[in-house]
Design an enzyme around this catalytic site. Structure first.
Site, mmCIF file in Angstrom:
data_model
loop_
_atom_site.group_PDB
_atom_site.id
_atom_site.type_symbol
_atom_site.label_atom_id
_atom_site.label_comp_id
_atom_site.label_asym_id
_atom_site.label_seq_id
_atom_site.Cartn_x
_atom_site.Cartn_y
_atom_site.Cartn_z
ATOM 1 N N GLY A 86 0.698 -1.305 -0.017
ATOM 2 C CA GLY A 86 -0.151 -0.024 0.163
ATOM 3 C C GLY A 86 0.813 1.244 0.049
ATOM 4 C CD GLU B 297 0.475 -9.125 1.781
ATOM 5 O OE1 GLU B 297 -0.437 -8.301 1.318
ATOM 6 O OE2 GLU B 297 0.356 -10.261 2.125
ATOM 7 N N PRO B 298 4.649 -5.253 -0.728
ATOM 8 C CG PRO B 298 6.932 -4.518 -1.196
ATOM 9 C CD PRO B 298 6.224 -5.460 -0.422
ATOM 10 N N GLY B 299 3.790 -3.445 -3.902
ATOM 11 C CA GLY B 299 3.595 -3.642 -5.289
ATOM 12 C C GLY B 299 3.863 -2.445 -5.960
ATOM 13 C CB CYS C 296 -15.971 3.177 -29.817
ATOM 14 S SG CYS C 296 -15.013 2.912 -31.299
ATOM 15 C CD GLU C 297 -16.579 2.113 -23.498
ATOM 16 O OE1 GLU C 297 -17.095 2.952 -22.938
ATOM 17 O OE2 GLU C 297 -16.983 0.836 -23.840
ATOM 18 C CE1 TYR D 139 -8.607 1.435 -9.376
ATOM 19 C CE2 TYR D 139 -6.803 1.700 -11.000
ATOM 20 C CZ TYR D 139 -7.282 0.790 -10.026
ATOM 21 O OH TYR D 139 -7.121 -0.489 -10.125
ATOM 22 N NE ARG E 242 -2.956 3.133 -11.377
ATOM 23 C CZ ARG E 242 -2.794 4.183 -11.109
ATOM 24 N NH1 ARG E 242 -2.182 5.019 -11.808
ATOM 25 N NH2 ARG E 242 -2.966 4.712 -9.761
ATOM 26 C CE1 TYR F 133 -2.172 -3.357 -8.483
ATOM 27 C CE2 TYR F 133 -0.936 -1.624 -7.882
ATOM 28 C CZ TYR F 133 -1.414 -2.811 -7.445
ATOM 29 O OH TYR F 133 -1.216 -3.189 -6.366
HETATM 30 C C1 LIG Z 1 -2.856 -5.093 -4.209
HETATM 31 C C2 LIG Z 1 -2.612 -5.965 -2.773
HETATM 32 C C3 LIG Z 1 -1.042 -5.708 -2.273
HETATM 33 C C4 LIG Z 1 -0.033 -4.542 -2.900
HETATM 34 O O1 LIG Z 1 -0.635 -3.026 -2.910
HETATM 35 P P1 LIG Z 1 0.294 -1.959 -3.420
HETATM 36 O O2 LIG Z 1 -0.678 -0.691 -3.055
HETATM 37 O O3 LIG Z 1 0.462 -2.355 -4.994
HETATM 38 O O4 LIG Z 1 1.416 -2.082 -2.588
HETATM 39 C C5 LIG Z 1 -0.672 -6.129 -1.326
HETATM 40 N N1 LIG Z 1 -1.620 -6.954 -0.673
HETATM 41 C C6 LIG Z 1 -2.431 -7.346 -0.988
HETATM 42 C C7 LIG Z 1 -3.553 -8.327 -0.278
HETATM 43 C C8 LIG Z 1 -3.250 -6.830 -1.992
HETATM 44 O O5 LIG Z 1 -4.421 -6.867 -2.581
#
Ligand SMILES: *Cc1c(COP(=O)(O)O)cnc(C)c1O
Length: 422
Positions: free
Chosen positions: A239, A275-277, A345-346, A318, A314, A374
């Protein structure tokens, strides 16, 4: 150090001119910087150096096999949310002992896949899932290591579609249900309780929601232990936000996040999981696109580019902001306020509204910054547009890591049944 920079008036990814990639691979195309991916992972990991923290990269942010392999080699684990993502992580050589499985809707098949791989932890989100997991594991004569994803009822995240830690969200178990669900888990033969998990949202730009979450979960861990449960892991989810260049709130440096987390958890005696993404992938990639037409409208100037909402959803999904930059700086002093749109076409196929840019013409190249997370993963073939390809740059080298399908390939999975005459 930034890896998408201008040299002599031309935008590069590391040492490769983006125009060279556009010429060779065509557009639209995602371009990633290996050095940036590595640096973002390393910066995050450094904050937890000397601890046994597990950094399980959130595969859904960018799941390309090359990216997973790159991160896995640096020590990353994986947070997966489907059997497909699990298969990718394993195929990228990430050890099952570093894989956690999240998500509200794991199927029995996915559970079996993860159990036979021997993953590190299931993050369980409901009583029904708990029962199904216990049954599946028992059938396989195994015990599933679990943490419950607890909903701490903390508001976080910049957008309703990516805020996950509030009461009304579908995610996690309710705070008040935690004691009874842990008791139930302890009574099930196929379950081994090992921790607590949270994930409070995405694009979080302040430390405070994390601090409040840790305080609440810290209390829960103590009371669970007092109730006889063994709690060894605390998964703080992902997050952490990134700068999108829109002048919005700046996220805290990862080092500050790490320092806060380590200090707030120092008495908990847990193994920390993350869990960084977005933080790793977001600013590691751009979407490279070519202007097809400029179209002066009655009230707006449209810049029609060859990327569309099916390639990068995105903004449509969002209302997300992506910095847009021409690949060649023409020295053109005149700026134009553009609505940047794709060919789909949107009306929602709009990347930016009234964005001031130097005057552009057909065939000019532009990039959408901060598109590494994403982006490609949410791409579709809507309007029968080929799935957008991906290129990875490393120094002066680059490689296509997902190729653009041709029309024959795209149509080859479809068939016309006999009962429809031709
Ligand atoms: C999407 C997600 C993440 C990653 O979130 P980021 O905002 O990209 O860091 C981590 N854990 C879970 C369970 C998620 O659904």
């Amino acid at each position: 150090m930034r890896h998408f920079t201008s040299k002599g008036g031309e935008l590069f990814a590391e040492n490769v001119a983006l125009s060279a990639i556009a010429d060779k691979v065509g557009t639209p195309v995602y371009v990633y910087s290996a050095a940036t991916f590595a640096r973002h992972y390393d910066v995050f990991a450094k904050g937890f150096e000397g601890t046994d923290a597990l950094i399980a990269y959130s595969v859904k942010a960018n799941s390309n096999l090359a990216i997973l392999t790159l991160l896995g080699k640096r020590g990353a684990g994986a947070d997966v949310v489907s059997g497909g993502e699990l298969t990718r992580a394993l195929r990228a050589g990430i050890s099952p002992s570093k894989i956690v499985f999240s998500g509200v809707g794991k199927t029995r098949d996915e559970m079996r896949l993860a159990l036979s791989a021997g993953i590190y932890q299931f993050n369980v989100e409901s009583a029904a899932e708990l029962d199904a997991l216990s049954k599946t594991a028992t059938d396989m004569k195994l015990r599933a290591p679990i943490a419950f994803r607890v909903n701490p009822d903390v508001a976080a995240g910049g957008h309703e579609k990516i805020s996950t830690g509030k009461k009304e969200n579908k995610f996690g178990i309710a705070w008040d249900d935690a004691p009874s669900l842990y008791a139930r888990a302890a009574s099930l033969p196929g379950i081994k309780i090992q921790g607590v998990d949270v994930h409070i949202g995405s694009q979080i730009t302040q430390l405070d929601p994390y601090a409040r979450t840790i305080e609440k979960i810290g209390g829960l861990i103590k009371s669970l232990r007092a109730g006889g449960h063994t709690i060894e892991t605390f998964d703080l989810g992902g997050g952490l936000g990134i700068p999108y260049g829109d002048g919005g709130q700046q996220p805290p440096p990862p080092a500050d996040y790490a320092a806060m987390v380590l200090s707030a958890t120092k008495d908990l005696d847990v193994r920390l999981l993350f869990e960084p993404g977005r933080m790793i992938a977001g600013n590691s990639g751009v979407l490279l696109s070519r202007v097809i037409y400029t179209k002066p409208g009655e009230t707006r100037n449209f810049l029609i580019v060859d990327a569309a909402m099916n390639d990068l959803i995105r903004p449509a999904l969002y209302g997300a902001y992506h910095d847009v930059e021409p690949v060649l700086s023409s020295g053109e002093a005149q700026t134009v306020s553009y609505d940047i749109v794709g060919p789909i076409c949107e009306s929602g196929d709009t990347f930016a509204v009234q964005r001031d840019l130097p005057k552009l013409a057909a065939d000019d190249l532009v990039v959408f910054h901060s598109a590494g997370a994403y982006g490609a993963v949410q791409a579709s073939q809507y309007n029968t547009r080929p799935l957008v390809p991906e290129v990875l740059v490393s120094g002066s080298d680059y490689a296509i890591i997902r190729k653009r399908p041709d029309y024959d390939t795209m149509l080859s999975s479809e068939s016309i049944p006999k009962f429809i005459s031709r």
